[in-house]
Write an enzyme that holds these catalytic residues in place. Structure first.
Site, PDB file in Angstrom:
ATOM      1  CB  CYS A  44      -0.739   0.052   1.200  1.00 20.60           C
ATOM      2  SG  CYS A  44      -1.869   1.596   1.575  1.00 20.60           S
ATOM      3  CB  CYS A  49      -3.504   2.505  -1.363  1.00 23.62           C
ATOM      4  SG  CYS A  49      -3.867   0.507  -1.257  1.00 23.62           S
ATOM      5  CE  LYS A  52      -4.572   2.704  -6.292  1.00 23.26           C
ATOM      6  NZ  LYS A  52      -5.382   2.126  -6.676  1.00 23.26           N
ATOM      7  CE1 TYR A 179      -6.883  -2.305  -7.723  1.00 23.64           C
ATOM      8  CE2 TYR A 179      -7.916  -4.553  -7.411  1.00 23.64           C
ATOM      9  CZ  TYR A 179      -6.383  -3.292  -6.802  1.00 23.64           C
ATOM     10  OH  TYR A 179      -5.935  -4.332  -5.941  1.00 23.64           O
ATOM     11  CD  GLU A 183      -6.996   2.264  -9.541  1.00 22.39           C
ATOM     12  OE1 GLU A 183      -7.919   2.181  -8.107  1.00 22.39           O
ATOM     13  OE2 GLU A 183      -6.382   1.117  -9.102  1.00 22.39           O
ATOM     14  CG  HIS A 472     -29.907  21.796  -5.337  1.00 23.86           C
ATOM     15  ND1 HIS A 472     -30.175  21.405  -6.410  1.00 23.86           N
ATOM     16  CD2 HIS A 472     -30.079  22.522  -6.176  1.00 23.86           C
ATOM     17  CE1 HIS A 472     -30.373  21.513  -7.566  1.00 23.86           C
ATOM     18  NE2 HIS A 472     -30.513  22.908  -7.266  1.00 23.86           N
ATOM     19  CD  GLU A 477     -28.697  18.137  -6.005  1.00 22.18           C
ATOM     20  OE1 GLU A 477     -30.107  17.696  -5.490  1.00 22.18           O
ATOM     21  OE2 GLU A 477     -28.158  18.490  -6.998  1.00 22.18           O
TER      22      GLU A 477
END
Length: 489
Positions: A44, A49, A52, A179, A183, A472, A477
């Site tokens: 990681c 992680c 990256k 992934y 990525e 909003h 939302e």
């Protein structure tokens, strides 16, 4: 005093192993030793992680100038400087590794910068020649990327190597559709690299929600990534003199000069393989072309080889993963395993949770099974995918469901004429009205899914979402304003 040198010996200095070691020592008062043969922080922090995500941030600035201009700002385009970024990146990784070392030291954990293997259920052998005994052994050795079994696969690089390039290539072929492949396709494209991606399956991001992965594929293509599904490599070799990377106008003789001799010409790559210049590739669709680099993102494997596990009775699965029970205990009662080495849910926060549950179970007298249910996660493509719970496909195989979904152009980019689309999707049980899954494809979807994950983990119903007032104007939302299902199954 115990007859053992330690109450706990941890093999692996990644996020899971470090957390287990320092909590066992600092909170439970255990005598703890830990061995790490590479860098503290593990996949990681050092090669996953963290670097990256910093590359994701860097790549997202590519569109800033054009977008700002459409909003009225007078900004000038510039070039991305990989050496500047790389130097700062490596400095940050060094800092984080130092933090991990200090955390262990501050908790009273004795560390060994060497490889550890298991001699017997209570003994580890260190590559420095020492042997240490422990009442409990915790294996947290992580995993590593693998190359496919094909001729000349050593000419390609893997994800670990990306962070060690001296210069960016002009063109790259990424092989894989998971992934990691997706990525890095988005990252490198954002940094100015010409990206082609081959995936042998029908659609990228297998295992994720079908509608979400379809939108991400469309957006990747729209941004300029040359994505080919149903396609794989059948042959690869070093490009011959006169063969050129397609569309780049750079010959084999020139590549070292253009992208940096140390990056391309005969230098040893971190993680294996000797580079010999551009690579000629032939695909299953009959096409052949030359790329400056080939990145294999075709799978990972647990770091169990050569640890002595099977010799002492620990059972391994087909992919080399350590088989454990709900409490992370192996077939050998004194040996436990957590994190990617068990190939359960290969996410850093999960490894940390597994480490905490292990300490609760073994050192605090509180048997705690690991909870792998409803884990939120994100894929840092552009746009991002945030997901928690069941996909539509998995949910409809389980029970009758209502699907609430909307896809639209977000205000920020619609205003300046960009065609980008986002997706908000809820999977709802017809019987209980509980939200079984949430899937978001949008900028910063990873930030949004964390909040949705809390509600879904608590068992929120669709009516709970409906009762929540919308913020909003935001993209998110839409999660609380979808009133009617688009379909039922």
């Amino acid at each position: 005093m115990s007859d053992f040198d330690y109450d706990l010996f941890v093999i692996g200095g990644g996020s899971g192993g470090v957390r287990a070691a320092r909590v066992a020592a600092g909170e439970a008062g255990a005598r703890v030793g830990l061995a790490e043969e590479s860098r503290y922080g593990g996949t990681c922090v050092i090669r996953g992680c963290v670097p990256k995500k910093l590359m994701v941030f860097a790549s997202e600035y590519a569109e800033t100038v054009a977008d700002a201009g459409a909003y009225g700002w007078d900004l000038k385009e510039g070039a991305f400087d990989w050496p500047t970024f790389s130097k700062r990146l490596n400095g940050e990784l060094d800092r984080l590794e130092g933090v991990y070392r200090k955390l262990l030291q501050g908790s009273g954990v004795e560390t060994f910068d060497c490889r550890a293997t298991i001699k017997d259920p209570h003994t580890v052998s260190l590559s420095n020649g020492a042997e240490k005994t422990a009442k409990h052994i915790l294996v947290a050795a992580g995993g590593h990327p693998v190359r496919p079994d094909m001729a000349n696969a050593d000419l390609g690089i893997v994800s670990d190597d990306i962070f060690h390039m001296d210069a960016l290539p002009k063109s790259i072929l990424i092989v894989g559709g998971g992934y990691i492949a997706c990525e890095f396709a988005c990252i490198l494209h954002g940094l100015g690299v010409e990206v082609t991606q081959y995936y042998r399956g029908a659609q990228i991001l297998r295992g994720f929600d079908e509608e979400a992965r379809g939108l991400i594929a469309e957006e990747m293509k729209q941004r300029g990534i040359d994505l080919h599904t149903g396609t794989n490599i059948v042959d690869m070799r070093c490009a011959e003199k006169g063969e050129e990377p397609e569309g780049m106008g750079v010959s084999v003789q020139q590549v070292g000069e253009v992208v940096g001799d140390s990056a391309m010409m005969g230098q040893e790559d971190h993680g294996g393989g000797t580079r010999k210049g551009p690579i000629w590739v032939k695909a299953t669709n009959g096409n052949s072309r030359v790329f400056d680099r080939v990145l294999f993102a075709t799978g990972r494997k647990p770091n169990t080889e050569g640890l002595g596990l099977e010799e002492v009775g620990v059972k391994l699965g087909r992919n080399g993963q350590i088989e454990v029970d709900d409490y992370s205990q192996t077939a050998v009662p004194s040996i436990y395993a957590i994190g990617d080495v068990t190939d359960r849910v290969n996410l850093t926060p999960v490894a940390i949770r597994e480490g905490m549950a292990f300490v609760e179970t073994v050192f605090k007298g509180n048997p705690t099974p690991v909870d792998h249910d409803l884990i939120p996660s994100a894929v840092f493509t552009q746009p991002e995918l945030g997901t928690v719970g069941l996909t539509e496909e998995a949910a409809r195989d389980q029970e009758e469901i209502d699907v609430y979904c909307t896809s639209f152009r977000p205000m920020q980019t619609a205003f300046i004429g960009r065609a980008d689309r986002v997706l908000m999707k809820l999977i709802v049980s017809k019987a209980s009205r509980r939200v079984l899954g949430c899937h978001i494809v949008a900028p910063n979807a990873g930030e949004m899914i964390q909040m949705a994950g809390i509600a879904i983990k608590m068992g929120a119903t669709k009516e709970d979402f409906d009762r929540t007032v919308a913020v909003h104007p935001t993209m998110s939302e839409e999660i609380v304003t979808m009133r009617n299902p688009v379909r039922s199954a």
